[in-house]
Design a protein around this motif. Structure first.
Motif, PDB file in Angstrom:
ATOM      1  N   GLU A   1       0.820  -1.202   0.000  1.00 56.89           N
ATOM      2  CA  GLU A   1       0.000   0.000   0.000  1.00 56.89           C
ATOM      3  C   GLU A   1       0.859   1.259   0.000  1.00 56.89           C
ATOM      4  O   GLU A   1       0.548   2.220  -0.660  1.00 56.89           O
ATOM      5  CB  GLU A   1      -0.931  -0.004   1.213  1.00 56.89           C
ATOM      6  N   LEU A   2       1.961   1.257   0.727  1.00 56.21           N
ATOM      7  CA  LEU A   2       2.830   2.433   0.773  1.00 56.21           C
ATOM      8  C   LEU A   2       3.478   2.698  -0.579  1.00 56.21           C
ATOM      9  O   LEU A   2       3.658   3.842  -0.956  1.00 56.21           O
ATOM     10  CB  LEU A   2       3.905   2.259   1.844  1.00 56.21           C
ATOM     11  N   VAL A   3       3.798   1.676  -1.322  1.00 54.68           N
ATOM     12  CA  VAL A   3       4.451   1.844  -2.614  1.00 54.68           C
ATOM     13  C   VAL A   3       3.484   2.434  -3.645  1.00 54.68           C
ATOM     14  O   VAL A   3       3.886   3.156  -4.530  1.00 54.68           O
ATOM     15  CB  VAL A   3       5.019   0.486  -3.100  1.00 54.68           C
ATOM     16  N   THR A   4       2.195   2.172  -3.517  1.00 53.40           N
ATOM     17  CA  THR A   4       1.247   2.584  -4.551  1.00 53.40           C
ATOM     18  C   THR A   4       0.633   3.966  -4.310  1.00 53.40           C
ATOM     19  O   THR A   4      -0.310   4.333  -4.994  1.00 53.40           O
ATOM     20  CB  THR A   4       0.112   1.550  -4.680  1.00 53.40           C
ATOM     21  N   THR A   5       1.101   4.747  -3.360  1.00 53.06           N
ATOM     22  CA  THR A   5       0.524   6.061  -3.140  1.00 53.06           C
ATOM     23  C   THR A   5       0.860   6.985  -4.304  1.00 53.06           C
ATOM     24  O   THR A   5       1.878   6.839  -4.962  1.00 53.06           O
ATOM     25  CB  THR A   5       1.034   6.689  -1.821  1.00 53.06           C
ATOM     26  N   SER A   6      -0.012   7.959  -4.537  1.00 52.80           N
ATOM     27  CA  SER A   6       0.140   8.869  -5.678  1.00 52.80           C
ATOM     28  C   SER A   6       0.913  10.124  -5.299  1.00 52.80           C
ATOM     29  O   SER A   6       0.796  10.614  -4.189  1.00 52.80           O
ATOM     30  CB  SER A   6      -1.242   9.288  -6.189  1.00 52.80           C
ATOM     31  N   GLN A   7       1.671  10.633  -6.252  1.00 52.31           N
ATOM     32  CA  GLN A   7       2.334  11.918  -6.085  1.00 52.31           C
ATOM     33  C   GLN A   7       1.512  12.967  -6.809  1.00 52.31           C
ATOM     34  O   GLN A   7       0.886  12.688  -7.833  1.00 52.31           O
ATOM     35  CB  GLN A   7       3.735  11.879  -6.682  1.00 52.31           C
ATOM     36  N   ALA A   8       1.519  14.175  -6.279  1.00 53.78           N
ATOM     37  CA  ALA A   8       0.759  15.262  -6.885  1.00 53.78           C
ATOM     38  C   ALA A   8       1.447  15.744  -8.160  1.00 53.78           C
ATOM     39  O   ALA A   8       2.670  15.740  -8.262  1.00 53.78           O
ATOM     40  CB  ALA A   8       0.616  16.420  -5.908  1.00 53.78           C
ATOM     41  N   GLY A   9       0.647  16.155  -9.126  1.00 57.36           N
ATOM     42  CA  GLY A   9       1.161  16.718 -10.366  1.00 57.36           C
ATOM     43  C   GLY A   9       1.526  18.180 -10.167  1.00 57.36           C
ATOM     44  O   GLY A   9       1.809  18.623  -9.061  1.00 57.36           O
ATOM     45  N   SER A  10       1.486  18.953 -11.256  1.00 54.99           N
ATOM     46  CA  SER A  10       1.824  20.374 -11.169  1.00 54.99           C
ATOM     47  C   SER A  10       0.908  21.189 -12.078  1.00 54.99           C
ATOM     48  O   SER A  10       0.306  20.661 -13.016  1.00 54.99           O
ATOM     49  CB  SER A  10       3.288  20.611 -11.559  1.00 54.99           C
ATOM     50  N   LEU A  11       0.829  22.472 -11.791  1.00 52.14           N
ATOM     51  CA  LEU A  11      -0.002  23.391 -12.547  1.00 52.14           C
ATOM     52  C   LEU A  11       0.870  24.558 -13.000  1.00 52.14           C
ATOM     53  O   LEU A  11       1.318  25.354 -12.182  1.00 52.14           O
ATOM     54  CB  LEU A  11      -1.148  23.880 -11.651  1.00 52.14           C
ATOM     55  N   ASP A  12       1.169  24.621 -14.307  1.00 51.54           N
ATOM     56  CA  ASP A  12       1.958  25.729 -14.855  1.00 51.54           C
ATOM     57  C   ASP A  12       1.030  26.885 -15.158  1.00 51.54           C
ATOM     58  O   ASP A  12      -0.083  26.692 -15.659  1.00 51.54           O
ATOM     59  CB  ASP A  12       2.675  25.302 -16.138  1.00 51.54           C
ATOM     60  N   PHE A  13       1.504  28.098 -14.886  1.00 49.14           N
ATOM     61  CA  PHE A  13       0.677  29.285 -15.058  1.00 49.14           C
ATOM     62  C   PHE A  13       1.537  30.376 -15.689  1.00 49.14           C
ATOM     63  O   PHE A  13       2.674  30.593 -15.273  1.00 49.14           O
ATOM     64  CB  PHE A  13       0.151  29.743 -13.697  1.00 49.14           C
ATOM     65  N   GLU A  14       0.994  31.069 -16.687  1.00 48.96           N
ATOM     66  CA  GLU A  14       1.767  32.069 -17.424  1.00 48.96           C
ATOM     67  C   GLU A  14       0.897  33.284 -17.716  1.00 48.96           C
ATOM     68  O   GLU A  14      -0.268  33.151 -18.069  1.00 48.96           O
ATOM     69  CB  GLU A  14       2.244  31.429 -18.725  1.00 48.96           C
TER      70      GLU A  14
ATOM     71  N   TYR B   1      -1.946  21.741 -16.949  1.00 45.02           N
ATOM     72  CA  TYR B   1      -1.828  20.718 -15.907  1.00 45.02           C
ATOM     73  C   TYR B   1      -0.896  19.599 -16.378  1.00 45.02           C
ATOM     74  O   TYR B   1      -0.952  19.185 -17.535  1.00 45.02           O
ATOM     75  CB  TYR B   1      -3.209  20.135 -15.578  1.00 45.02           C
ATOM     76  N   HIS B   2      -0.034  19.124 -15.461  1.00 46.01           N
ATOM     77  CA  HIS B   2       0.859  17.985 -15.720  1.00 46.01           C
ATOM     78  C   HIS B   2       0.700  16.991 -14.575  1.00 46.01           C
ATOM     79  O   HIS B   2       0.940  17.341 -13.416  1.00 46.01           O
ATOM     80  CB  HIS B   2       2.322  18.427 -15.794  1.00 46.01           C
ATOM     81  N   LYS B   3       0.297  15.757 -14.899  1.00 44.32           N
ATOM     82  CA  LYS B   3       0.150  14.761 -13.833  1.00 44.32           C
ATOM     83  C   LYS B   3       1.489  14.086 -13.565  1.00 44.32           C
ATOM     84  O   LYS B   3       2.348  13.991 -14.448  1.00 44.32           O
ATOM     85  CB  LYS B   3      -0.941  13.749 -14.162  1.00 44.32           C
ATOM     86  N   ALA B   4       1.662  13.588 -12.323  1.00 50.53           N
ATOM     87  CA  ALA B   4       2.919  12.955 -11.929  1.00 50.53           C
ATOM     88  C   ALA B   4       2.860  11.433 -12.049  1.00 50.53           C
ATOM     89  O   ALA B   4       3.858  10.796 -12.336  1.00 50.53           O
ATOM     90  CB  ALA B   4       3.267  13.343 -10.494  1.00 50.53           C
ATOM     91  N   ASP B   5       1.694  10.864 -11.812  1.00 52.66           N
ATOM     92  CA  ASP B   5       1.529   9.411 -11.822  1.00 52.66           C
ATOM     93  C   ASP B   5       0.512   9.010 -12.882  1.00 52.66           C
ATOM     94  O   ASP B   5      -0.380   9.787 -13.215  1.00 52.66           O
ATOM     95  CB  ASP B   5       1.001   8.916 -10.464  1.00 52.66           C
ATOM     96  N   PRO B   6       0.596   7.769 -13.383  1.00 54.78           N
ATOM     97  CA  PRO B   6      -0.453   7.290 -14.284  1.00 54.78           C
ATOM     98  C   PRO B   6      -1.756   7.141 -13.514  1.00 54.78           C
ATOM     99  O   PRO B   6      -1.765   7.060 -12.297  1.00 54.78           O
ATOM    100  CB  PRO B   6       0.068   5.931 -14.764  1.00 54.78           C
TER     101      PRO B   6
END
Length: 188
Positions: free
Chosen positions: A34-47, A78-83
């Motif tokens: 369960e610990l290995v499968t946690t998700s990482q947050a993506g990012s939001l680019d703004f210009e 928007y850019h996601k970090a995990d599938p």
């Protein structure tokens, strides 16, 4: 027969101990999976950019004169970090016009913002941004006073799956040189 009873009790103890050990070990393995499968947050680019008519491109700053109309562009990507089913939602963009710039009503594309004084707010409602998708807003403002006018904008959003709250900001500068009023004063 007393030796047999002791041996039987020892066997039951070792079997119980072995089963307990196996149960505890299997629970630890489940926890580590369960610990290995946690998700990482993506990012939001703004210009935030302003259009420079001389070079025909979007830039960080321009020089203008009182009475000019300047065009701004805001983009969020928007850019996601995990599938998986990650996307940005509840996206709100706010732009704070400085004192020397006035919003041209009806100039915003793709839709008009809510206007509260010098603050323009675009609530994107049910719109979601999937990985690498962008949303772009353009609008015009007229230059009403001389000075260095930093046009500040910010974005807020959430990420589906991680529930991460995003915020980001950007600015563009409209530099309007102040001309001296009347002839220079010279004391002799």
């Amino acid at each position: 027969s007393g030796g047999r009873e002791k041996m039987r009790k020892k066997n039951i103890f070792f079997v119980t101990l072995s089963i307990s050990f196996l149960l505890i070990f299997s629970m630890l393995n489940v926890t580590s999976i369960e610990l290995v499968t946690t998700s990482q947050a993506g990012s939001l680019d703004f210009e935030k950019k302003v259009f420079d008519g001389f070079v025909q491109d979007w830039v960080d700053s321009i020089e203008a004169e009182v009475g000019d109309t300047v065009e701004f562009r805001i983009s969020v990507t928007y850019h996601k970090a995990d599938p998986g089913e990650h996307y940005a939602y509840n996206i709100v963009i706010a732009d704070e016009l400085p004192p020397g710039l006035d919003y041209v009503v009806g100039s915003s594309d793709p839709f008009e913002p809510d206007i509260d004084g010098k603050t323009l707010t675009w609530d994107l409602g049910d719109l979601i941004l999937n990985d690498t998708e962008s949303f772009v807003i353009t609008f015009d403002a007229t230059v009403s006073e001389c000075g260095e006018w930093y046009n500040m904008a910010k974005v807020e959003a959430y990420e589906h799956c991680t529930y991460q709250y995003f915020t980001n900001g950007a600015q563009a500068l409209v530099d309007v040189e102040c001309e001296p009023s009347g002839p220079p004063n010279i004391d002799v």
